[in-house]
Design a protein around this motif. Sequence first.
Motif, mmCIF file in Angstrom:
data_model
loop_
_atom_site.group_PDB
_atom_site.id
_atom_site.type_symbol
_atom_site.label_atom_id
_atom_site.label_comp_id
_atom_site.label_asym_id
_atom_site.label_seq_id
_atom_site.Cartn_x
_atom_site.Cartn_y
_atom_site.Cartn_z
ATOM 1 N N GLY A 66 0.571 -0.999 0.245
ATOM 2 C CA GLY A 66 -0.168 -0.523 0.262
ATOM 3 C C GLY A 66 0.870 0.798 0.009
ATOM 4 N N MET A 67 1.952 1.103 -0.427
ATOM 5 C CA MET A 67 2.815 2.428 -1.465
ATOM 6 C C MET A 67 3.428 2.632 -2.211
ATOM 7 N N ASP A 68 2.919 3.948 -2.121
ATOM 8 C CA ASP A 68 3.604 4.449 -3.851
ATOM 9 C C ASP A 68 4.583 5.139 -3.891
ATOM 10 N N ASP A 69 5.448 5.538 -5.035
ATOM 11 C CA ASP A 69 6.627 6.187 -4.939
ATOM 12 C C ASP A 69 7.091 5.715 -4.043
ATOM 13 N N VAL A 70 7.779 5.532 -3.400
ATOM 14 C CA VAL A 70 8.807 5.153 -2.498
ATOM 15 C C VAL A 70 9.552 4.423 -3.037
ATOM 16 N N ILE A 71 10.804 4.957 -2.621
ATOM 17 C CA ILE A 71 12.134 4.282 -2.220
ATOM 18 C C ILE A 71 12.782 3.371 -1.431
ATOM 19 N N VAL A 72 12.924 1.958 -1.400
ATOM 20 C CA VAL A 72 13.166 1.248 0.199
ATOM 21 C C VAL A 72 14.224 0.191 -0.342
ATOM 22 N N VAL A 73 15.120 0.207 -0.329
ATOM 23 C CA VAL A 73 17.050 -0.379 -0.134
ATOM 24 C C VAL A 73 17.450 -0.429 1.584
ATOM 25 N N GLN A 74 17.748 -2.158 1.553
ATOM 26 C CA GLN A 74 18.271 -2.584 2.679
ATOM 27 C C GLN A 74 19.857 -2.881 2.583
ATOM 28 N N ASP A 75 20.536 -3.117 3.433
ATOM 29 C CA ASP A 75 21.720 -2.972 3.106
ATOM 30 C C ASP A 75 22.267 -3.623 4.586
ATOM 31 N N GLY A 76 22.964 -5.542 5.011
ATOM 32 C CA GLY A 76 23.111 -5.300 6.224
ATOM 33 C C GLY A 76 22.877 -5.173 7.025
ATOM 34 N N ASN A 77 23.181 -3.959 8.076
ATOM 35 C CA ASN A 77 22.278 -3.520 9.279
ATOM 36 C C ASN A 77 21.525 -2.365 8.906
ATOM 37 N N THR A 78 21.238 -1.912 7.717
ATOM 38 C CA THR A 78 21.035 -0.987 7.885
ATOM 39 C C THR A 78 19.830 -0.748 6.852
ATOM 40 N N THR A 79 18.575 -0.098 6.616
ATOM 41 C CA THR A 79 17.572 0.122 5.755
ATOM 42 C C THR A 79 17.347 1.474 5.448
ATOM 43 N N LEU A 80 16.831 1.782 4.352
ATOM 44 C CA LEU A 80 16.396 3.318 4.051
ATOM 45 C C LEU A 80 14.520 2.915 3.508
ATOM 46 N N VAL A 81 13.423 4.217 3.552
ATOM 47 C CA VAL A 81 12.803 3.944 3.486
ATOM 48 C C VAL A 81 12.490 5.185 3.475
ATOM 49 N N CYS A 82 12.034 5.908 2.101
ATOM 50 C CA CYS A 82 11.817 7.680 1.186
ATOM 51 C C CYS A 82 10.912 8.311 0.790
ATOM 52 N N LYS A 83 10.757 8.953 0.560
ATOM 53 C CA LYS A 83 9.475 8.579 -0.618
ATOM 54 C C LYS A 83 10.631 9.363 -1.902
ATOM 55 N N ARG A 84 10.366 9.298 -3.069
ATOM 56 C CA ARG A 84 10.962 9.057 -4.182
ATOM 57 C C ARG A 84 10.816 10.987 -3.956
ATOM 58 N N GLU A 85 10.249 11.744 -4.408
ATOM 59 C CA GLU A 85 10.448 13.405 -3.998
ATOM 60 C C GLU A 85 12.057 13.670 -3.056
ATOM 61 N N ASN A 86 11.908 12.374 -1.925
ATOM 62 C CA ASN A 86 12.938 13.776 -0.774
ATOM 63 C C ASN A 86 14.185 12.144 -1.374
ATOM 64 N N ALA A 87 14.531 11.695 -2.099
ATOM 65 C CA ALA A 87 15.753 11.277 -2.670
ATOM 66 C C ALA A 87 17.047 12.125 -1.969
ATOM 67 N N GLU A 88 16.760 13.371 -2.790
ATOM 68 C CA GLU A 88 18.383 14.144 -2.429
ATOM 69 C C GLU A 88 19.017 14.215 -0.962
ATOM 70 N N ASP A 89 17.577 14.267 -0.051
ATOM 71 C CA ASP A 89 18.235 14.793 1.279
ATOM 72 C C ASP A 89 18.578 13.552 2.243
ATOM 73 N N ILE A 90 18.806 12.263 1.138
ATOM 74 C CA ILE A 90 19.191 10.545 1.818
ATOM 75 C C ILE A 90 20.631 11.092 2.920
ATOM 76 N N LYS A 91 21.758 12.048 1.546
ATOM 77 C CA LYS A 91 22.951 12.413 2.051
ATOM 78 C C LYS A 91 22.597 13.265 3.647
ATOM 79 N N LYS A 92 21.684 13.483 4.004
ATOM 80 C CA LYS A 92 21.438 14.487 5.174
ATOM 81 C C LYS A 92 21.603 13.023 6.350
ATOM 82 N N ILE A 93 21.183 12.558 6.153
ATOM 83 C CA ILE A 93 21.011 11.038 7.128
ATOM 84 C C ILE A 93 22.666 11.050 7.499
ATOM 85 N N VAL A 94 23.181 10.722 5.894
ATOM 86 C CA VAL A 94 25.247 10.221 6.402
ATOM 87 C C VAL A 94 25.588 11.384 7.005
#
Length: 361
Positions: A321-349
Amino acid sequence: MENLYSLIMAGGSGTRFWPRSKTAKPKQYLNIFGDQSLLQDTIKRFASFTEEENIYIVSSATQAKVLEEQTPMLPKENLIYEPIGRNTLPCIGLAAMFAEKENPDGIMVVSPSDHLIENNELFKDTILAAAKIADEKDGIVTIGITPSYPATGYGYVQTDENITGNEKIKQFKVERFVEKPDEATATGYLKQGGFYWNSGLFVFKVSVFLKAVEEFAPELYADLRKIQADFGKPTYDQTLDTIYRAVESISVDYGIMEHAKNIYLVEGNFDWNDLGSWESVYLADKEKDENGNSGSGERILLDTKNSYVYAEDENLIAVVGMDDVIVVQDGNTTLVCKRENAEDIKKIVEQLKAENSNKYL
């Protein structure tokens, strides 16, 4: 062309590709599309018209292990390590010093390591056309991408005189380089015409480029000459570390291309994407399912559309039930965000670094 050299810049950190892109294995070493990494795809692309012994890679010293694992086809002495990132002008200048020892009049092609490029034959023809200009006119040549929309994430190049002549690929003298514009300015560029996206691909004669560095960045030029004087000596690593850390961090666009007069552009009409974020990966994927979903790995997507989902080997991700999202799983980390916020991922880092949460980096 016999005297052709390639430089692949591979020192980036790829923060917008977290969590797959980590300190030990940034974006350029990941297999985003297919079985090879972006770097390996880039090497293969250049090896079609450059001898492998003429391919250089500049990377970070922290990436030495993964770089050597992925480049068994290249001589180890062609792997150049920066003790610290100092933007593109010092990076290219350092590699040019190495190439000058081999052939000062060699033609060097400079490329990022993480672009997605298709139509490899057209790419090859475009690079060879640029190399011809670099050789015959002592020019510094950029490859300009024909803009398809008013992008605000790229710098632009405004062209001047058309020098195409009888060539099949359009060629121009360059009027100016311009910084990344706002949307209104970019829209104006497209309406006016004569503007191209700055691809970050450059072609030049080594001697011509180093002459430009000497003219427009004399302090850097002097420092690079000091480093070059220690090539092959026991003192090289220490000299590099001491001098390189102190040089100014400056882009080749700002340091050279905005000032030099012998600048040319060759039109690049091959399929090109600089893969700046997970959103750009989603948009570049031509194998989306019937619901517009993209990604790879074991996934169950129910009532989900227009999303990018990546699951690590032997793991499963279910999205409901989710549209327009990015979900990426790697080892001990998982990312879930709206596609429109993809540029903000660097803020997590940035936040993880501020919190010294290195186990997630």
